[in-house]
Design a protein around this motif. Structure first.
Motif, PDB file in Angstrom:
ATOM      1  N   GLU A 156       0.830  -1.213   0.000  1.00  7.42           N
ATOM      2  CA  GLU A 156       0.000   0.000   0.000  1.00  7.42           C
ATOM      3  C   GLU A 156       0.861   1.258   0.000  1.00  7.42           C
ATOM      4  N   LEU A 157       1.956   1.240   0.772  1.00  3.16           N
ATOM      5  CA  LEU A 157       2.830   2.410   0.811  1.00  3.16           C
ATOM      6  C   LEU A 157       3.404   2.684  -0.570  1.00  3.16           C
ATOM      7  N   ALA A 158       3.886   1.630  -1.233  1.00  2.12           N
ATOM      8  CA  ALA A 158       4.474   1.812  -2.560  1.00  2.12           C
ATOM      9  C   ALA A 158       3.452   2.421  -3.523  1.00  2.12           C
ATOM     10  N   ARG A 159       2.241   1.886  -3.521  1.00  2.64           N
ATOM     11  CA  ARG A 159       1.237   2.378  -4.455  1.00  2.64           C
ATOM     12  C   ARG A 159       0.804   3.800  -4.107  1.00  2.64           C
ATOM     13  N   ALA A 160       0.730   4.105  -2.804  1.00  3.33           N
ATOM     14  CA  ALA A 160       0.366   5.465  -2.395  1.00  3.33           C
ATOM     15  C   ALA A 160       1.417   6.479  -2.843  1.00  3.33           C
ATOM     16  N   CYS A 161       2.665   6.030  -2.925  1.00 13.33           N
ATOM     17  CA  CYS A 161       3.763   6.915  -3.325  1.00 13.33           C
ATOM     18  C   CYS A 161       4.000   6.878  -4.828  1.00 13.33           C
ATOM     19  N   GLY A 162       3.162   6.139  -5.565  1.00 11.10           N
ATOM     20  CA  GLY A 162       3.281   6.095  -7.011  1.00 11.10           C
ATOM     21  C   GLY A 162       4.423   5.245  -7.507  1.00 11.10           C
ATOM     22  N   ALA A 163       4.830   4.232  -6.723  1.00 11.41           N
ATOM     23  CA  ALA A 163       5.966   3.398  -7.094  1.00 11.41           C
ATOM     24  C   ALA A 163       5.526   1.954  -7.311  1.00 11.41           C
ATOM     25  N   ASP A 164       6.293   1.232  -8.112  1.00 11.94           N
ATOM     26  CA  ASP A 164       6.073  -0.199  -8.298  1.00 11.94           C
ATOM     27  C   ASP A 164       6.483  -0.913  -7.013  1.00 11.94           C
ATOM     28  N   PRO A 165       5.598  -1.707  -6.416  1.00 11.01           N
ATOM     29  CA  PRO A 165       5.924  -2.343  -5.139  1.00 11.01           C
ATOM     30  C   PRO A 165       6.821  -3.568  -5.255  1.00 11.01           C
ATOM     31  N   THR A 166       7.135  -4.015  -6.483  1.00 10.89           N
ATOM     32  CA  THR A 166       7.835  -5.295  -6.662  1.00 10.89           C
ATOM     33  C   THR A 166       9.116  -5.375  -5.865  1.00 10.89           C
ATOM     34  N   ARG A 167       9.949  -4.363  -5.982  1.00  9.65           N
ATOM     35  CA  ARG A 167      11.251  -4.416  -5.328  1.00  9.65           C
ATOM     36  C   ARG A 167      11.127  -4.439  -3.809  1.00  9.65           C
ATOM     37  N   LEU A 168      10.226  -3.624  -3.280  1.00 11.03           N
ATOM     38  CA  LEU A 168      10.025  -3.597  -1.833  1.00 11.03           C
ATOM     39  C   LEU A 168       9.474  -4.929  -1.340  1.00 11.03           C
ATOM     40  N   LEU A 169       8.608  -5.547  -2.127  1.00  9.00           N
ATOM     41  CA  LEU A 169       8.061  -6.841  -1.730  1.00  9.00           C
ATOM     42  C   LEU A 169       9.137  -7.920  -1.746  1.00  9.00           C
ATOM     43  N   VAL A 170      10.096  -7.800  -2.669  1.00 10.47           N
ATOM     44  CA  VAL A 170      11.221  -8.742  -2.671  1.00 10.47           C
ATOM     45  C   VAL A 170      12.050  -8.568  -1.406  1.00 10.47           C
ATOM     46  N   LEU A 171      12.340  -7.305  -1.031  1.00  4.56           N
ATOM     47  CA  LEU A 171      13.077  -7.049   0.208  1.00  4.56           C
ATOM     48  C   LEU A 171      12.327  -7.602   1.416  1.00  4.56           C
ATOM     49  N   HIS A 172      11.013  -7.421   1.413  1.00  8.52           N
ATOM     50  CA  HIS A 172      10.181  -7.935   2.499  1.00  8.52           C
ATOM     51  C   HIS A 172      10.287  -9.455   2.568  1.00  8.52           C
ATOM     52  N   GLU A 173      10.237 -10.102   1.403  1.00 12.47           N
ATOM     53  CA  GLU A 173      10.329 -11.565   1.339  1.00 12.47           C
ATOM     54  C   GLU A 173      11.689 -12.055   1.828  1.00 12.47           C
ATOM     55  N   VAL A 174      12.748 -11.371   1.399  1.00 10.18           N
ATOM     56  CA  VAL A 174      14.101 -11.755   1.822  1.00 10.18           C
ATOM     57  C   VAL A 174      14.237 -11.623   3.334  1.00 10.18           C
ATOM     58  N   ALA A 175      13.693 -10.534   3.898  1.00  6.78           N
ATOM     59  CA  ALA A 175      13.740 -10.356   5.349  1.00  6.78           C
ATOM     60  C   ALA A 175      12.956 -11.455   6.058  1.00  6.78           C
ATOM     61  N   ALA A 176      11.816 -11.827   5.486  1.00  7.71           N
ATOM     62  CA  ALA A 176      11.001 -12.879   6.091  1.00  7.71           C
ATOM     63  C   ALA A 176      11.741 -14.204   6.104  1.00  7.71           C
ATOM     64  N   GLU A 177      12.398 -14.525   4.992  1.00 17.88           N
ATOM     65  CA  GLU A 177      13.133 -15.784   4.909  1.00 17.88           C
ATOM     66  C   GLU A 177      14.315 -15.788   5.882  1.00 17.88           C
ATOM     67  N   ALA A 178      14.997 -14.638   5.999  1.00 13.92           N
ATOM     68  CA  ALA A 178      16.129 -14.557   6.931  1.00 13.92           C
ATOM     69  C   ALA A 178      15.665 -14.773   8.364  1.00 13.92           C
ATOM     70  N   ASN A 179      14.527 -14.189   8.714  1.00 12.57           N
ATOM     71  CA  ASN A 179      14.000 -14.368  10.066  1.00 12.57           C
ATOM     72  C   ASN A 179      13.535 -15.805  10.296  1.00 12.57           C
ATOM     73  N   ALA A 180      12.978 -16.439   9.248  1.00 13.14           N
ATOM     74  CA  ALA A 180      12.538 -17.827   9.381  1.00 13.14           C
ATOM     75  C   ALA A 180      13.736 -18.744   9.621  1.00 13.14           C
ATOM     76  N   ARG A 181      14.837 -18.476   8.903  1.00 12.21           N
ATOM     77  CA  ARG A 181      16.032 -19.299   9.102  1.00 12.21           C
ATOM     78  C   ARG A 181      16.608 -19.103  10.491  1.00 12.21           C
ATOM     79  N   THR A 182      16.604 -17.853  10.960  1.00 11.89           N
ATOM     80  CA  THR A 182      17.133 -17.574  12.304  1.00 11.89           C
ATOM     81  C   THR A 182      16.303 -18.277  13.364  1.00 11.89           C
TER      82      THR A 182
END
Length: 276
Positions: free
Chosen positions: A64-90
């Motif tokens: 929602e933040l990306a779209r509200a700011c007029g940006a493609d959310p793809t890259r931010l969602l990838v960062l979010h996914e990478v962070a999620a996977e890192a936390n899952a491994r930890t």
């Protein structure tokens, strides 16, 4: 523009990178927290908690933040996914020690629906210190995921990001088309080029002239700041891309010498002087 609070030092590295990018995108849009709340399904106080690292950012909020700011959310969602996977491994490696997150990617196909249900439930019974009806981070239970699955998912996400050119740098696109052989990685040092592009000093890592860089920041923009400081006769310590206390203090000295506001935050005015 109001100054951001420093992010909690105990946040995992991938979460820090995500929050830095979310803050940067919000600042570029010119939206305040109130404006952001008006354009999304989350209240001002929710955004204050998310963007200051007080509460994990839900995946739906990132989009929602990306779209509200007029940006493609793809890259931010990838960062979010990478962070999620890192936390899952930890968490899998050290149960009970991982940073609590709301990074669930909804792989069962119910991410958006679950988020909406959680928002509705929380609005019906808000805590005493929160505004009535305020959307808050969905407190969804973490599904147990086998370690091999989590690791495999992380590798797939990273491979997809590389293929799409999304993780070449942790900055937000103002760095220009700077070639990068590897993803920025904490724990190593970098060389500084002595070059100029479009008449401005360039150290080989970022072409930005507007990115906001402050304490706890990291990435190629920070490497560029450290290199340019050294070129100007200041000593930020190791050129490691980590914006720590020493680098901030050297930025303050540089700003004072150039007659700028000496707050230690690198913004458009400080970039302009660094690139002379």
């Amino acid at each position: 523009m109001p100054r951001w609070k420093e992010l909690p030092s105990e946040l995992p590295e991938k979460d820090l990178q995500l929050l830095i990018q979310l803050r940067r995108l919000k600042d570029r849009s010119g939206l305040g927290l109130t404006g952001l709340a008006a354009k999304t399904g989350y209240s001002r106080s929710s955004w204050e908690r998310y963007l200051n690292g007080k509460q994990p950012v839900p995946r739906a909020a990132v989009e929602e933040l990306a779209r509200a700011c007029g940006a493609d959310p793809t890259r931010l969602l990838v960062l979010h996914e990478v962070a999620a996977e890192a936390n899952a491994r930890t968490e899998a490696a050290e149960p009970g020690t991982a940073h609590a997150t709301a990074h669930d990617d909804g792989s069962a196909g119910r991410a958006e629906e679950t988020a909406a249900e959680a928002e509705t439930a929380e609005e019906a019974a808000p805590p005493e210190n929160e505004e009535p009806g305020e959307p808050r981070s969905p407190s969804r239970p973490r599904r147990a995921v086998p370690l091999w699955w989590a690791v495999g998912g992380g590798l797939v996400a990273m491979a997809a990001a590389f293929g799409a050119g999304l993780l070449l740098a942790p900055d937000d696109g103002d760095s220009g088309s700077v070639p990068a052989a590897v993803v920025y990685a904490p724990g190593r040092t970098y060389e500084c080029a002595d070059d100029r592009k479009d008449g401005a000093a360039y150290a080989g890592h970022s072409l930005t002239r507007e990115a906001l860089v402050d304490l706890n920041g990291n990435g190629r923009d920070v490497v560029e700041v450290q290199c340019l400081l050294r070129k100007q006769g200041f000593e930020p310590g190791e050129i490691d891309g980590l914006y720590g206390v020493r680098t901030k203090e050297e930025v303050r000295k540089f700003q004072a010498r150039r007659g700028l506001v000496s707050d230690g935050i690198v913004g458009p005015d400080t970039w302009g002087e660094l690139r002379r």
